[in-house]
Design a protein around this motif. Structure first.
Motif, PDB file in Angstrom:
ATOM      1  N   LEU A 204      19.128-109.070-159.909  1.00 49.33           N
ATOM      2  CA  LEU A 204      20.094-109.878-159.167  1.00 49.33           C
ATOM      3  C   LEU A 204      19.492-110.392-157.862  1.00 49.33           C
ATOM      4  N   ARG A 205      18.780-109.539-157.162  1.00 46.77           N
ATOM      5  CA  ARG A 205      18.176-109.950-155.888  1.00 46.77           C
ATOM      6  C   ARG A 205      17.177-111.082-156.088  1.00 46.77           C
ATOM      7  N   ARG A 206      16.417-111.035-157.172  1.00 46.83           N
ATOM      8  CA  ARG A 206      15.461-112.114-157.432  1.00 46.83           C
ATOM      9  C   ARG A 206      16.163-113.450-157.627  1.00 46.83           C
ATOM     10  N   LYS A 207      17.359-113.407-158.182  1.00 44.69           N
ATOM     11  CA  LYS A 207      18.086-114.645-158.473  1.00 44.69           C
ATOM     12  C   LYS A 207      18.955-115.126-157.308  1.00 44.69           C
ATOM     13  N   LEU A 208      19.346-114.208-156.429  1.00 46.21           N
ATOM     14  CA  LEU A 208      20.342-114.551-155.407  1.00 46.21           C
ATOM     15  C   LEU A 208      19.816-114.524-153.976  1.00 46.21           C
ATOM     16  N   GLU A 209      18.738-113.828-153.719  1.00 49.34           N
ATOM     17  CA  GLU A 209      18.250-113.645-152.355  1.00 49.34           C
ATOM     18  C   GLU A 209      17.096-114.605-152.045  1.00 49.34           C
ATOM     19  N   ASP A 210      17.016-115.062-150.791  1.00 50.35           N
ATOM     20  CA  ASP A 210      15.866-115.860-150.372  1.00 50.35           C
ATOM     21  C   ASP A 210      14.606-115.005-150.390  1.00 50.35           C
ATOM     22  N   ASP A 211      14.734-113.761-149.943  1.00 50.62           N
ATOM     23  CA  ASP A 211      13.621-112.824-149.950  1.00 50.62           C
ATOM     24  C   ASP A 211      14.104-111.512-150.549  1.00 50.62           C
ATOM     25  N   PRO A 212      13.829-111.279-151.843  1.00 54.02           N
ATOM     26  CA  PRO A 212      14.313-110.052-152.497  1.00 54.02           C
ATOM     27  C   PRO A 212      13.872-108.775-151.794  1.00 54.02           C
ATOM     28  N   ALA A 213      12.751-108.837-151.057  1.00 52.61           N
ATOM     29  CA  ALA A 213      12.286-107.650-150.345  1.00 52.61           C
ATOM     30  C   ALA A 213      13.108-107.358-149.094  1.00 52.61           C
ATOM     31  N   GLU A 214      13.824-108.379-148.600  1.00 56.52           N
ATOM     32  CA  GLU A 214      14.702-108.226-147.430  1.00 56.52           C
ATOM     33  C   GLU A 214      16.096-108.729-147.792  1.00 56.52           C
ATOM     34  N   PRO A 215      16.800-108.031-148.667  1.00 58.81           N
ATOM     35  CA  PRO A 215      18.085-108.534-149.175  1.00 58.81           C
ATOM     36  C   PRO A 215      19.164-108.579-148.102  1.00 58.81           C
ATOM     37  N   THR A 216      19.996-109.618-148.183  1.00 56.75           N
ATOM     38  CA  THR A 216      21.125-109.743-147.258  1.00 56.75           C
ATOM     39  C   THR A 216      22.466-109.681-147.981  1.00 56.75           C
ATOM     40  N   LEU A 217      22.477-109.962-149.296  1.00 55.66           N
ATOM     41  CA  LEU A 217      23.732-109.950-150.057  1.00 55.66           C
ATOM     42  C   LEU A 217      24.040-108.558-150.609  1.00 55.66           C
ATOM     43  N   ILE A 218      23.067-107.981-151.297  1.00 56.93           N
ATOM     44  CA  ILE A 218      23.247-106.657-151.904  1.00 56.93           C
ATOM     45  C   ILE A 218      22.302-105.698-151.196  1.00 56.93           C
ATOM     46  N   GLN A 219      22.858-104.784-150.429  1.00 59.79           N
ATOM     47  CA  GLN A 219      22.045-103.901-149.612  1.00 59.79           C
ATOM     48  C   GLN A 219      22.021-102.489-150.182  1.00 59.79           C
ATOM     49  N   THR A 220      20.905-101.827-149.985  1.00 59.92           N
ATOM     50  CA  THR A 220      20.746-100.438-150.392  1.00 59.92           C
ATOM     51  C   THR A 220      21.260 -99.519-149.298  1.00 59.92           C
ATOM     52  N   VAL A 221      22.099 -98.580-149.665  1.00 58.37           N
ATOM     53  CA  VAL A 221      22.528 -97.532-148.748  1.00 58.37           C
ATOM     54  C   VAL A 221      21.727 -96.290-149.128  1.00 58.37           C
ATOM     55  N   ARG A 222      20.742 -95.989-148.333  1.00 57.91           N
ATOM     56  CA  ARG A 222      19.751 -94.977-148.693  1.00 57.91           C
ATOM     57  C   ARG A 222      20.403 -93.628-149.005  1.00 57.91           C
ATOM     58  N   GLY A 223      20.028 -93.083-150.151  1.00 53.06           N
ATOM     59  CA  GLY A 223      20.543 -91.786-150.556  1.00 53.06           C
ATOM     60  C   GLY A 223      21.920 -91.825-151.178  1.00 53.06           C
ATOM     61  N   VAL A 224      22.534 -93.029-151.237  1.00 55.28           N
ATOM     62  CA  VAL A 224      23.890 -93.132-151.789  1.00 55.28           C
ATOM     63  C   VAL A 224      23.954 -94.135-152.935  1.00 55.28           C
ATOM     64  N   GLY A 225      23.677 -95.424-152.633  1.00 53.08           N
ATOM     65  CA  GLY A 225      23.806 -96.437-153.678  1.00 53.08           C
ATOM     66  C   GLY A 225      23.656 -97.834-153.103  1.00 53.08           C
ATOM     67  N   TYR A 226      24.630 -98.700-153.406  1.00 53.43           N
ATOM     68  CA  TYR A 226      24.547-100.103-153.021  1.00 53.43           C
ATOM     69  C   TYR A 226      25.889-100.623-152.520  1.00 53.43           C
ATOM     70  N   LYS A 227      25.819-101.698-151.685  1.00 50.44           N
ATOM     71  CA  LYS A 227      27.028-102.381-151.253  1.00 50.44           C
ATOM     72  C   LYS A 227      26.756-103.874-151.166  1.00 50.44           C
ATOM     73  N   PHE A 228      27.808-104.657-151.315  1.00 49.58           N
ATOM     74  CA  PHE A 228      27.732-106.102-151.204  1.00 49.58           C
ATOM     75  C   PHE A 228      28.225-106.498-149.815  1.00 49.58           C
ATOM     76  N   THR A 229      27.422-107.291-149.100  1.00 52.74           N
ATOM     77  CA  THR A 229      27.812-107.681-147.748  1.00 52.74           C
ATOM     78  C   THR A 229      28.200-109.149-147.659  1.00 52.74           C
ATOM     79  N   GLY A 230      27.859-109.925-148.681  1.00 52.81           N
ATOM     80  CA  GLY A 230      28.246-111.335-148.663  1.00 52.81           C
ATOM     81  C   GLY A 230      27.472-112.124-147.644  1.00 52.81           C
TER      82      GLY A 230
END
Length: 230
Positions: A204-230
């Protein structure tokens, strides 16, 4: 109405056994023995689910699965003679819904088929409110049409990628664990590896993010999971 199953398998004894068990359980069954025939049959009969061997003459199972998912696609139960976890993750990352390693019990296969077909009722992402339109900055998600646009340009997602995106985007800011995403998107009957969530997030990050290595839409919450920030 009985669900329609397409069985794609080049080994005749396995093909005949799977077909016999599925028919005995009331399914409408069609068959193909190579990749090209599988794609033609899928276009003709529009199956609800495809039982798909990974290793086939001509076009292999992974490529068939990719092509099927471009059209929204049927459910896919992938068969393989290899049991390594990496094979499972690769198969699931291209849109397969479950994985069964040979040799397998035909009764287990039928049970897996039934479990996959039930997911349309269990999966939170599968029953959105009618005409729902989610809009964030440069991203628009048309849930009823299952279409995504970024900056006005359509983004092609597999059925599983769309369900994962919708699950996250429907509740911006909420942190989902991998286990919660597996249950909501893959269904609580899913018997696979939780790394498949990470694989799909990466896709998803490859398709939606300008820089998949620095995501702004779908963020990793370390040790927990993921969240969408829009």
């Amino acid at each position: 109405m009985a669900a329609t199953i397409l069985v794609v398998e080049d080994e005749e004894p396995i093909l005949n056994l799977v077909v016999a068990y599925l028919k005995d359980d009331g399914f409408v069954v069609h068959t193909a023995r190579d990749g090209e025939s599988a794609l033609q049959q899928a276009q003709m009969v529009r199956p609800d689910l495809v039982v798909l061997d990974l290793l086939l003459p001509g076009i292999d199972g992974l490529e068939i699965c990719r092509r099927l998912q471009h059209d929204g696609g049927p459910y896919v139960l992938m068969l393989t003679a290899r049991a390594e976890e990496v094979d499972k993750v690769v198969g699931l990352s291209v849109g397969a819904d479950d994985y069964l390693t040979k040799p397998f019990s035909p009764r287990e296969l039928v049970a897996r088929v039934k479990a996959i077909l039930r997911r349309r009722r269990h999966t939170g992402a599968a029953a959105p409110a009618e005409n729902t339109l989610l809009t964030f900055r440069d991203l628009q998600i048309d849930v009823a049409r299952r279409e995504v646009q970024r900056r006005g340009v359509p983004v092609t997602l597999t059925a599983r990628e769309f369900d994962l995106l919708y699950t996250l985007a429907a509740m911006p800011g909420r942190v989902f664990t991998r286990e919660q995403l597996l249950e909501r998107v893959w269904g609580h009957d899913f018997d696979g590896v939780d790394r498949v969530v990470d694989v799909h997030i990466s896709l998803l990050r490859r398709k939606l993010e300008d820089d998949p290595a620095e995501p702004t839409l779908i963020q990793t919450v370390r040790g927990v999971g993921y969240k969408f920030t829009g």
